[in-house]
Design an enzyme around this catalytic site. Structure first.
Site, mmCIF file in Angstrom:
data_model
loop_
_atom_site.group_PDB
_atom_site.id
_atom_site.type_symbol
_atom_site.label_atom_id
_atom_site.label_comp_id
_atom_site.label_asym_id
_atom_site.label_seq_id
_atom_site.Cartn_x
_atom_site.Cartn_y
_atom_site.Cartn_z
ATOM 1 N N HIS A 119 0.854 -1.214 0.000
ATOM 2 C CA HIS A 119 0.000 0.000 0.000
ATOM 3 C C HIS A 119 0.874 1.242 0.000
ATOM 4 O O HIS A 119 1.896 1.299 0.679
ATOM 5 C CB HIS A 119 -0.921 -0.006 1.235
ATOM 6 C CG HIS A 119 -1.864 1.147 1.290
ATOM 7 N ND1 HIS A 119 -2.836 1.349 0.339
ATOM 8 C CD2 HIS A 119 -1.991 2.155 2.202
ATOM 9 C CE1 HIS A 119 -3.529 2.418 0.648
ATOM 10 N NE2 HIS A 119 -3.027 2.936 1.774
ATOM 11 N N ASP A 176 -3.613 9.129 3.451
ATOM 12 C CA ASP A 176 -3.794 7.716 3.114
ATOM 13 C C ASP A 176 -5.137 7.580 2.411
ATOM 14 O O ASP A 176 -6.175 7.981 2.962
ATOM 15 C CB ASP A 176 -3.742 6.856 4.380
ATOM 16 C CG ASP A 176 -3.774 5.360 4.064
ATOM 17 O OD1 ASP A 176 -3.910 5.018 2.872
ATOM 18 O OD2 ASP A 176 -3.684 4.558 5.009
ATOM 19 N N CYS A 225 -4.248 2.985 -5.018
ATOM 20 C CA CYS A 225 -3.585 3.747 -3.953
ATOM 21 C C CYS A 225 -2.392 4.534 -4.482
ATOM 22 O O CYS A 225 -2.165 5.681 -4.086
ATOM 23 C CB CYS A 225 -3.148 2.810 -2.841
ATOM 24 S SG CYS A 225 -2.029 1.493 -3.382
#
Length: 494
Positions: free
Chosen positions: A385, A402, A453
């Site tokens: 991630h 995030d 992401c």
């Protein structure tokens, strides 16, 4: 004096000798003399109202003297018998009291009571002057203010019961007379529209004086605050400040740079991107970035296809292009520093090791020191991630972004410690970066799948380097993947 006395005696003697006749009535042109009011000893009003009986004929003085004692004795004998009857008879010269004088109207000047100008209290006539006596004829009388109020109260319907808040305050009534029928109709229509009480006819009742209404209307027109408030109310009522209309209006006042992240593709760009991402030769070199010595093959670039994870080569090359864009147009973009994807992993190897990255930021290599930048971007890779940490020197705070919505305070404290050591090592200064604010970002765009992401992290960096708000979402990710591929192929970030 003696002569006057003789003449008076002589006249009185002649008067007694002559026979007495009833007095002649006065001429019609003269007022009759008023007789004195009867006393308590005088006969009653019923006896006085009887007509007087004619007096008996008088004999001459010679015959009366000749009769002598015989006549006087007979009269005295008869007087004893008729004493009571003679006392009730009126005297010779008694007359009835005259009738009371005829009341005449007052001919003094009087001010006419107008409808709109009632005059002062001193100039108003006394209403008692207009009340006639029972015996006088009824004459038409002019109406005053009290009579107008009585007329209105007798015509109008009774008002509704007052509220508790207005029971103490007396109601003020203004009476207005309307003569013209057409003007009366127009006034009634206007007053009905304004919510006033209207009496069908020539009388209008106004609860508030007209001058007060005109004064309040004039003050409202001249008050700047009230005009501004009315304008805002009209805008709110018409819905001109709705969110949809506001979104159409805002681009007119915002800088042009907010439209640049969403420039549409041309047909040539579409063909070149499709060929680079869909070719069969995966080992073909598409571009080489000489300053960073990064080689992009088709296999590396194909991570920009849908449902693919971004690799280090594509991310690091795109960050180099963003730095070159800033150097080309320093006034258009913030002064930033972009660490590559290997910096944070090298910094935290073995806990915290500043010496391992000390030579990454020499002034000879960069041309500037980190403390001179507005923002410093640090990509952070957590196994599978991608996240982003921002050292905001301009606002003196550390931010963590995030796309899954998580927060890493440990990473922010590590970067704060690094900044203190970096400034002390390069410039010998001491800054209290550990006391800066450490926070997340509100209204952060989040991913809705498991592979975007890295793309979200790159667009966080792109928009923040433009000093723009994050105005994108999941629906823009396919467009951003193709645009990033086109900018890498052109080796130029826009």
């Amino acid at each position: 004096m003696g002569a006057l006395t003789d003449s008076r005696k002589r006249l009185s003697a002649d008067h007694r000798l002559l026979p007495s006749f009833p007095p002649s009535p006065p001429p019609p042109s003269k007022k009759p003399k008023l007789a004195p009011l009867p006393s308590s000893s005088s006969p009653s009003l019923a006896d006085a109202s009887l007509p007087p009986s004619p007096p008996p004929p008088h004999l001459p003085s010679s015959s009366a003297a000749a009769s002598g004692p015989s006549s006087s004795s007979s009269a005295a004998a008869a007087g004893g018998a008729s004493t009571s009857h003679s006392s009730s008879l009126p005297r010779r010269h008694r007359r009835l009291p005259p009738p009371p004088p005829h009341p005449r109207p007052i001919h003094g000047p009087q001010r006419v009571v107008r409808a709109f100008r009632l005059g002062s209290a001193l100039s108003r006539p006394n209403p008692s002057c207009f009340t006639p006596s029972p015996s006088s004829p009824q004459h038409p009388r002019s109406l005053g203010l009290e009579q107008y109020v009585e007329l209105v109260n007798s015509v109008t319907h009774p008002p509704p019961p007052p509220s508790p808040s207005t029971t103490d305050a007396p109601a003020r009534v203004e009476v207005i007379a309307v003569d013209d029928a057409e003007e009366r109709k127009d006034d009634e229509e206007k007053q009905e529209n304004e919510g006033e009480e209207v009496v069908k006819g020539s009388v209008v009742v106004r609860r508030v004086p007209l001058y007060k209404e005109l004064y309040e209307a004039s003050s409202r027109r001249r008050d700047a605050k009230l005009r501004a408030l009315e304008f805002e109310v009209r805008l709110a009522e018409k819905g001109r400040l709705g969110l949809e209309q506001l979104a159409d209006v805002l681009p007119r006042f915002t800088p042009r740079k907010e439209e640049e992240p969403f420039v549409p593709f041309t047909d040539e760009d579409e063909d070149s991107v499709d060929h680079a991402l869909g070719g069969r030769n995966r080992r073909e070199r598409l571009v080489v970035h000489e300053s960073s010595n990064i080689v992009i093959t088709r296999e590396i670039l194909q991570c920009l296809n849908e449902t693919e994870w971004l690799n280090d080569e594509v991310i690091n090359l795109y960050l180099e292009l963003l730095k070159e864009r800033e150097l080309r147009e320093p006034k258009k973009f913030l002064k930033c520093h972009f660490f590559n994807t290997f910096f944070y992993k090298k910094l935290i190897t073995g806990g915290y090791d500043y010496k391992s990255v000390r030579r990454w930021t020499t002034k000879r290599k960069l041309g500037y020191s980190l403390i001179e930048c507005d923002k410093i971007f640090v990509p952070i890779h957590k196994e599978v991630h991608w996240c982003l940490a921002v050292i905001n020197i301009r606002d003196k705070k550390f931010q963590f972004l995030d796309s899954l919505g998580s927060m890493d305070m440990k990473a922010l404290r590590t970067l704060a410690r690094y900044l203190v050591d970096e400034v002390k090592d390069k410039s010998g200064q001491h800054i209290d970066a550990l006391s800066w604010k450490q926070e997340g970002v509100k209204n952060l765009p989040l991913q809705e799948n498991g592979w975007d992401c890295g793309m979200f992290m790159l667009k966080y960096i792109d928009f923040y380097s433009r000093d723009m708000d994050l105005t994108f979402g999941q629906k823009h990710m396919n467009y951003f993947r193709k645009r990033t591929a086109r900018e890498i192929l052109n080796l130029r970030a826009e």
